[in-house]
Every structure is written in structure tokens, then in C-alpha cells.
Design an enzyme around this catalytic site. Structure first.
Site, PDB file in Angstrom:
ATOM      1  N   ARG A  27       0.688  -1.175  -0.022  1.00  0.00           N
ATOM      2  CA  ARG A  27      -0.005  -0.031  -0.010  1.00  0.00           C
ATOM      3  C   ARG A  27       0.965   1.316  -0.098  1.00  0.00           C
ATOM      4  O   ARG A  27       0.590   2.376  -0.463  1.00  0.00           O
ATOM      5  CB  ARG A  27      -1.113   0.010   1.194  1.00  0.00           C
ATOM      6  CG  ARG A  27      -2.020  -1.191   1.084  1.00  0.00           C
ATOM      7  CD  ARG A  27      -3.240  -0.762   2.117  1.00  0.00           C
ATOM      8  NE  ARG A  27      -2.848  -0.439   3.537  1.00  0.00           N
ATOM      9  CZ  ARG A  27      -2.874  -1.717   4.339  1.00  0.00           C
ATOM     10  NH1 ARG A  27      -3.075  -2.810   3.852  1.00  0.00           N
ATOM     11  NH2 ARG A  27      -2.537  -1.405   5.459  1.00  0.00           N
ATOM     12  N   HIS A  62       1.360 -12.595  19.409  1.00  0.00           N
ATOM     13  CA  HIS A  62       2.768 -12.484  20.070  1.00  0.00           C
ATOM     14  C   HIS A  62       3.306 -13.874  20.317  1.00  0.00           C
ATOM     15  O   HIS A  62       2.860 -14.866  19.999  1.00  0.00           O
ATOM     16  CB  HIS A  62       2.562 -11.730  21.624  1.00  0.00           C
ATOM     17  CG  HIS A  62       2.318 -10.326  21.184  1.00  0.00           C
ATOM     18  ND1 HIS A  62       3.232  -9.475  20.677  1.00  0.00           N
ATOM     19  CD2 HIS A  62       1.205  -9.550  21.531  1.00  0.00           C
ATOM     20  CE1 HIS A  62       2.840  -8.289  20.785  1.00  0.00           C
ATOM     21  NE2 HIS A  62       1.674  -8.302  21.370  1.00  0.00           N
ATOM     22  N   ASN A  65       1.666 -16.640  21.340  1.00  0.00           N
ATOM     23  CA  ASN A  65       0.521 -17.505  20.409  1.00  0.00           C
ATOM     24  C   ASN A  65       1.320 -18.191  19.406  1.00  0.00           C
ATOM     25  O   ASN A  65       0.846 -19.406  19.122  1.00  0.00           O
ATOM     26  CB  ASN A  65      -0.023 -16.354  19.852  1.00  0.00           C
ATOM     27  CG  ASN A  65      -0.570 -15.243  20.821  1.00  0.00           C
ATOM     28  OD1 ASN A  65      -0.407 -14.174  20.598  1.00  0.00           O
ATOM     29  ND2 ASN A  65      -1.166 -15.620  21.851  1.00  0.00           N
ATOM     30  N   ASP A  92      10.298 -14.908  18.909  1.00  0.00           N
ATOM     31  CA  ASP A  92      10.567 -13.698  18.457  1.00  0.00           C
ATOM     32  C   ASP A  92      12.016 -13.608  18.030  1.00  0.00           C
ATOM     33  O   ASP A  92      12.477 -13.456  16.965  1.00  0.00           O
ATOM     34  CB  ASP A  92      10.316 -12.444  19.495  1.00  0.00           C
ATOM     35  CG  ASP A  92       8.964 -12.262  19.736  1.00  0.00           C
ATOM     36  OD1 ASP A  92       8.169 -12.716  19.059  1.00  0.00           O
ATOM     37  OD2 ASP A  92       8.569 -11.655  20.578  1.00  0.00           O
TER      38      ASP A  92
END
Length: 294
Positions: A27, A62, A65, A92
């Protein structure tokens, strides 16, 4: 404007990293197709939790999850306890950032050899699942089960943490027979009939309770000293501040202080060089390269 500035930087860059939800960069007219026209050799690194495709790809999430859904959280903590892992390390950082770096480095090699860039779709849900392959490879040997508490690493007496009398903890993971035997000898329980079998699941509970009583008889420092310099695979569980003064950690300068904050030194190390401590003011040389090494 800002878009022009971004394009100017991208034309001179080897790699771009973005962490938006799928579609955002497109976008902004900064998607892979847009930028390939500007820099054919560009490595386009996309860091997301769920990946660029799939039903959850545009959903928020996160660390817990991602690793919860893909199975990586399943073996964390003992059977009966709520699954819990060290924040951010598995998902992460481990399954996300490190896999992104691997992808970008691979892309750079491709660009050098072919002149073509590549798109790296680094999803935390992918990488943290891939990290489990070593564990999953032990299914044939019977060392790993789908039910928690029945596997060698999450259910046995020889792979867990024990509480000491001072409320601190000690880690034990003497998996191989030679290490296990030394572990028993140090505790003077090598003749105890209960402890003779190492891999008998039917005795793990009783063996764990037996060792729990032993470790609660003395302090963490006592056990640390007792097992020092031995191959029994026993080590204390320390917080970062305590680890800072540990002889091994200190010898490698793994933790250091910068402006009052406790930080870990850079890793890995190259050519036996010690990592520098961070500087309060970091300057960039003419080649825009920051070196963390002496």
C-alpha cells in the site's frame, strides 16, 4: 518526500527489513515488486509472526501465540504445570530474527552469484517449529512422546531443575550413562537400587521425589561447589545479575555494565577476539560499517 527518500536509500542498500502485517508495504508502494524495479539485487526481508500467507497471516499475535499453535510450547515446563518459556527467546528471537538473518545472508550470497535479489518470508510460526526438528527426530528412539511428562527431556528425574534449601534452584541434565553414573557417585547414591535404572519411565516419579529431598538438604552454593569441575551436568540457575559474577561468565565477559544497565556482549565471537562493550556514542565510518569486535 518521504517516499523518495526511502527509494534513494533502497537503491543503495543490500537488504531491506520490514515487520508490518502483509500488504502494508504494498500500500505504501514499497512492496517487493515496486522495489525490484529500483534495485534488482535487493534482499527483501519480511518479518512477521504468522507469515505472509495463511488464515492467520493478517491477524495480530505474540510470541506465546506462535509457539503455542505450532507445538513449540508444548514441552515447556513439567507435566501438570502451565506451559511457560523464557519470554521472546524461542519465538521472536530464535524462530524469528535469527531465521530472518539466515535468510538475508543466504539471499546476499545468491545476489552475489546471480545478480538477482530474493524475498525472505521469515515467520516466527515457521522458524520456531523448524527449531523442534532435533527434538522430533528422537521419536523413533522413544525419547519423545506427544504427551507431556513421558519424554526423556521433560519427564525424567535426570532432566529437570531441583529446589535447594535456600529457595534457589539447580539444573540437572545428566542424560548419558557415564554422566548419570558420575552424578550418582557424587551424591553417594550409586548403590541405591531405586537409582540404578536411568530410563525406566515407571520409576521417574519416585526417582524425582528422592532427588528432590536430597537437593533440599543444602543450598545452591553447596551443590554448585560440589559439582564444580565434574562431568555430571549440574549447574546453578542464576538470574542475570548473579550470572554476572560467575567465574565462567565473568571470564568470557558475557555480561557487562553500560550506563548503569546490565547487557550481554555480542555473539558469536570470531578469531578468538573478545567483543567490545557498547559505546555511549557509536559513530559510523565511511563505509557505514559498525564493528562490535576488536
Amino acid at each position: 518526500g518521504d517516499h523518495s527518500i526511502a527509494l534513494e536509500l533502497i537503491r543503495k542498500s543490500d537488504a531491506l527489513i520490514e515487520g508490518f502485517r502483509p500488504g502494508v508495504m504494498e500500500r505504501l508502494n514499497l512492496g517487493p515488486k515496486d522495489l525490484k524495479k529500483e534495485n534488482k539485487k535487493l534482499i527483501y526481508g519480511r518479518m512477521t509472526g504468522w507469515g505472509q500467507t495463511g488464515p492467520r497471516s493478517k491477524q495480530a499475535g505474540h510470541d506465546l501465540n506462535y509457539i503455542g499453535l505450532n507445538g513449540a510450547l508444548h514441552y515447556a515446563s513439567q507435566a501438570g504445570d502451565i506451559p511457560q518459556t523464557i519470554p521472546t527467546l524461542v519465538g521472536d528471537i530464535g524462530g524469528g530474527s535469527l531465521y530472518l538473518i539466515i535468510g538475508i545472508l543466504s539471499g546476499l550470497l545468491k545476489a552475489q552469484n546471480t545478480g538477482e535479489g530474493t524475498i525472505v518470508d521469515a515467520a516466527i510460526v515457521d522458524g520456531s517449529a523448524h527449531m523442534m526438528n532435533l527434538l522430533m527426530s528422537m521419536q523413533d528412539s522413544g525419547s519423545i512422546e506427544m504427551k507431556r511428562g513421558l519424554s526423556l527431556l521433560d519427564g525424567s528425574h535426570l532432566s529437570r531443575c531441583y529446589r535447594c534449601c535456600d529457595g534457589k534452584y539447580i539444573s540437572v541434565q545428566c542424560l548419558e550413562p557415564k554422566f548419570y553414573n558420575q552424578f550418582l557417585e557424587v551424591l553417594s547414591i550409586d548403590k541405591n537400587p531405586l537409582m540404578q535404572t536411568q530410563y525406566d519411565r515407571g520409576k521417574w516419579k519416585a526417582q524425582t521425589e528422592f532427588l528432590s529431598d536430597i537437593f533440599q538438604e543444602n543450598s545452591q552454593s553447596y551443590w554448585t561447589e560440589l559439582f564444580s569441575d565434574l562431568d555430571a551436568c549440574v549447574a546453578p540457575i542464576l538470574n542475570p545479575e548473579e550470572a554476572e559474577s560467575d567465574p565462567h561468565i565473568k571470564s568470557r565477559d558475557i555480561w557487562f555494565r553500560e550506563n548503569g544497565y546490565l547487557m550481554a556482549s555480542a555473539a558469536p565471537r570470531f578469531d578468538d577476539k573478545r567483543p567490545k562493550t557498547l559505546k555511549s556514542e557509536i559513530t559510523v565510518d565511511k563505509k557505514d560499517i559498525i564493528s562490535d569486535w576488536t
